[in-house]
Design an enzyme around this catalytic site. Structure first.
Site, PDB file in Angstrom:
ATOM      1  N   ARG A 108       0.834  -1.199   0.000  1.00  0.00           N
ATOM      2  CA  ARG A 108       0.000   0.000   0.000  1.00  0.00           C
ATOM      3  C   ARG A 108       0.875   1.259   0.000  1.00  0.00           C
ATOM      4  O   ARG A 108       1.789   1.387   0.820  1.00  0.00           O
ATOM      5  CB  ARG A 108      -0.893  -0.007   1.243  1.00  0.00           C
ATOM      6  CG  ARG A 108      -1.664   1.275   1.503  1.00  0.00           C
ATOM      7  CD  ARG A 108      -2.693   1.549   0.422  1.00  0.00           C
ATOM      8  NE  ARG A 108      -3.602   2.623   0.834  1.00  0.00           N
ATOM      9  CZ  ARG A 108      -4.381   3.285   0.016  1.00  0.00           C
ATOM     10  NH1 ARG A 108      -4.378   2.991  -1.300  1.00  0.00           N
ATOM     11  NH2 ARG A 108      -5.175   4.234   0.456  1.00  0.00           N
TER      12      ARG A 108
ATOM     13  N   GLN B 248       7.685   5.121   9.982  1.00  0.00           N
ATOM     14  CA  GLN B 248       8.142   4.538  11.238  1.00  0.00           C
ATOM     15  C   GLN B 248       6.997   4.214  12.197  1.00  0.00           C
ATOM     16  O   GLN B 248       7.072   3.239  12.949  1.00  0.00           O
ATOM     17  CB  GLN B 248       9.150   5.469  11.913  1.00  0.00           C
ATOM     18  CG  GLN B 248      10.502   5.505  11.199  1.00  0.00           C
ATOM     19  CD  GLN B 248      11.524   6.336  11.945  1.00  0.00           C
ATOM     20  OE1 GLN B 248      11.176   7.267  12.667  1.00  0.00           O
ATOM     21  NE2 GLN B 248      12.789   6.006  11.772  1.00  0.00           N
TER      22      GLN B 248
ATOM     23  N   HIS C 249      -4.252  -1.377   8.073  1.00  0.00           N
ATOM     24  CA  HIS C 249      -5.025  -1.446   6.828  1.00  0.00           C
ATOM     25  C   HIS C 249      -5.860  -0.195   6.590  1.00  0.00           C
ATOM     26  O   HIS C 249      -6.366   0.007   5.473  1.00  0.00           O
ATOM     27  CB  HIS C 249      -5.939  -2.679   6.836  1.00  0.00           C
ATOM     28  CG  HIS C 249      -5.236  -3.969   6.534  1.00  0.00           C
ATOM     29  ND1 HIS C 249      -4.409  -4.605   7.437  1.00  0.00           N
ATOM     30  CD2 HIS C 249      -5.233  -4.736   5.418  1.00  0.00           C
ATOM     31  CE1 HIS C 249      -3.956  -5.720   6.901  1.00  0.00           C
ATOM     32  NE2 HIS C 249      -4.428  -5.826   5.671  1.00  0.00           N
TER      33      HIS C 249
ATOM     34  N   GLU D  83     -13.501 -20.393  28.086  1.00  0.00           N
ATOM     35  CA  GLU D  83     -12.513 -21.198  28.806  1.00  0.00           C
ATOM     36  C   GLU D  83     -11.804 -20.396  29.901  1.00  0.00           C
ATOM     37  O   GLU D  83     -10.632 -20.599  30.187  1.00  0.00           O
ATOM     38  CB  GLU D  83     -11.520 -21.852  27.844  1.00  0.00           C
ATOM     39  CG  GLU D  83     -12.213 -22.697  26.793  1.00  0.00           C
ATOM     40  CD  GLU D  83     -11.502 -23.999  26.472  1.00  0.00           C
ATOM     41  OE1 GLU D  83     -10.646 -24.439  27.249  1.00  0.00           O
ATOM     42  OE2 GLU D  83     -11.827 -24.574  25.422  1.00  0.00           O
ATOM     43  N   GLY D  84     -12.569 -19.482  30.496  1.00  0.00           N
ATOM     44  CA  GLY D  84     -12.044 -18.670  31.587  1.00  0.00           C
ATOM     45  C   GLY D  84     -11.719 -17.270  31.117  1.00  0.00           C
ATOM     46  O   GLY D  84     -10.819 -17.074  30.303  1.00  0.00           O
ATOM     47  N   THR D  85     -12.455 -16.271  31.607  1.00  0.00           N
ATOM     48  CA  THR D  85     -12.213 -14.888  31.207  1.00  0.00           C
ATOM     49  C   THR D  85     -10.819 -14.433  31.637  1.00  0.00           C
ATOM     50  O   THR D  85     -10.170 -15.059  32.480  1.00  0.00           O
ATOM     51  CB  THR D  85     -13.243 -13.947  31.844  1.00  0.00           C
ATOM     52  OG1 THR D  85     -13.052 -13.957  33.271  1.00  0.00           O
ATOM     53  CG2 THR D  85     -14.662 -14.373  31.514  1.00  0.00           C
TER      54      THR D  85
END
Length: 383
Positions: free
Chosen positions: A269, A280, A339, A364-366
């Site tokens: 791009r 940078q 993007h 599966e666990g926060t």
């Protein structure tokens, strides 16, 4: 048993080709239709992906935790919905049977799970019990040679496709907390079990979650997982501890994909007459994302190797789940930023990944539960 180096590389390469040649080209279609094509599911069966964590003697691949994580790095490089197809069989659906099932339960269920003939879901979460799993209210009351099960389970992955459920229910209502909870392996076709419609979700279209309602469902007493009641919470926690490494590896696979896509876009791009990768501040976003993906990979592999060596990795698995799920969220956010406008529209798929990865910080666990586990274990070690 660990695979030899050549066999392991062949397996990883096969999954990598499968992802690149079969899965990535249909990501948009799966998202739009909310459906993974059956031919893809069959190819997953043929590759043995449903049985990667099932012991070889029961028809699985019997991979080590490290090998499983290496495969998830690869399978994570595409839409997480594809991983979800096999996820409940590989992890929370089968591992309770592997760890604590009676011999006859293993012999009956595991070969079917490994082949993908049977899909198993993990029925733990309830409308008022998720992070606080010990407070679940579903009951399984002994009645002669059966248990009578009542209760509602919520957000159960693959429930609409499941042939059986690993069910957590309270067998002793008078005993509060974890000690009154037992685990069961329950065939879906028992009268009184009702599966709701798939929920409409923020992301991961193609992966489905549903309510499962038990209304006076009479399940045979031999559905009890293991030899005695009251061990269900231990089973759930051990299964989830292992699953957290699996999910962490998936997070890193997605992170690698996002870094790859961001670098490619930044190199192509152009703005101000040159690729934006020359700027940078864009380079800083790319560098931060690569750093976090690499750090997560190192954490997952270290914890997996420790587990394979027989070490207790309860703290380390929570560290991995916390870091990797949070990191992939930051990496997805940077990918959208790199993007620019293209990251916000559907054509590039970046906005889809941005939505897909949000759930990793919850199931599966926060992240908050992982913080509690890590701190509690640290304090316990010095008390």
């Amino acid at each position: 048993m660990a695979l030899d180096a050549e066999t392991r590389e062949q397996l990883i390469s096969s999954v990598r080709r499968f992802v690149d040649e079969r899965l990535r080209p249909i990501e948009d279609k799966v998202s739009e239709t909310d459906h993974v094509p059956e031919e893809i599911v069959q190819e997953m069966r043929d590759l043995g992906l449903f049985g990667i964590s099932v012991p070889v003697e029961y028809g699985g691949l019997g991979l080590t935790m490290e090998e499983e994580c290496l495969l998830m790095f690869e399978l994570g490089r595409t839409s997480p919905a594809f991983r979800s197809v096999i996820g409940t069989n590989v992890g929370i659906g089968s591992q309770g049977i592997v760890m604590h099932g009676r011999q006859e339960q293993k012999a009956y269920w595991l070969p079917k799970i490994a082949s993908g003939e049977v899909i198993v879901s993990f029925a733990l979460t309830e409308p008022e019990a998720g992070s606080d799993a010990a407070s679940l209210r579903a009951t399984a009351i002994r009645d002669g040679d059966h248990y009578i099960v009542n209760g509602t389970k919520r957000y159960i992955t693959n429930a609409n496709k499941a042939h059986a459920f690993t069910l957590m229910a309270r067998t002793d209502p008078k005993t509060p907390g974890a000690k009154g909870v037992s685990a069961f392996v329950v065939p879906r076709d028992i009268p009184g079990i009702h599966v709701g419609k798939p929920e409409k979700k923020m992301g991961q279209q193609g992966a489905h979650i549903c309510d499962v309602v038990f209304e006076d469902a009479r399940i045979p007493a031999d559905c009890l997982l293991g030899e005695e009641e009251g061990k269900g919470f231990v089973t759930a926690m051990q299964v989830l501890e292992r699953g957290r490494l699996h999910i962490s590896a998936v997070c890193i696979g997605v992170a690698d994909r996002l870094v790859e896509d961001s670098v490619k876009y930044a190199a192509e791009r152009k703005q101000f007459g040159a690729p934006i990768g020359n700027l940078q501040l864009v380079q800083a976003m790319l560098a931060d994302s690569k750093m976090e993906a690499y750090a997560g990979r190192c954490m997952v592999l270290d914890a997996a190797r420790r587990r394979d060596a027989g070490e207790d990795v309860a703290t380390e698995s929570s560290c991995c789940k916390l870091f990797c799920s949070e990191a992939v969220g930051r990496i997805a956010d940077r990918a959208v930023q790199v993007h620019g406008g293209a990251g916000y529209v559907a054509d590039y798929g970046i906005e889809r990944f941005y939505r897909d990865v949000r759930i990793f910080r919850i199931y599966e666990g926060t992240s908050q539960v992982q913080q509690v586990i890590i701190a509690r274990n640290l304090l316990k070690a010095v008390s």
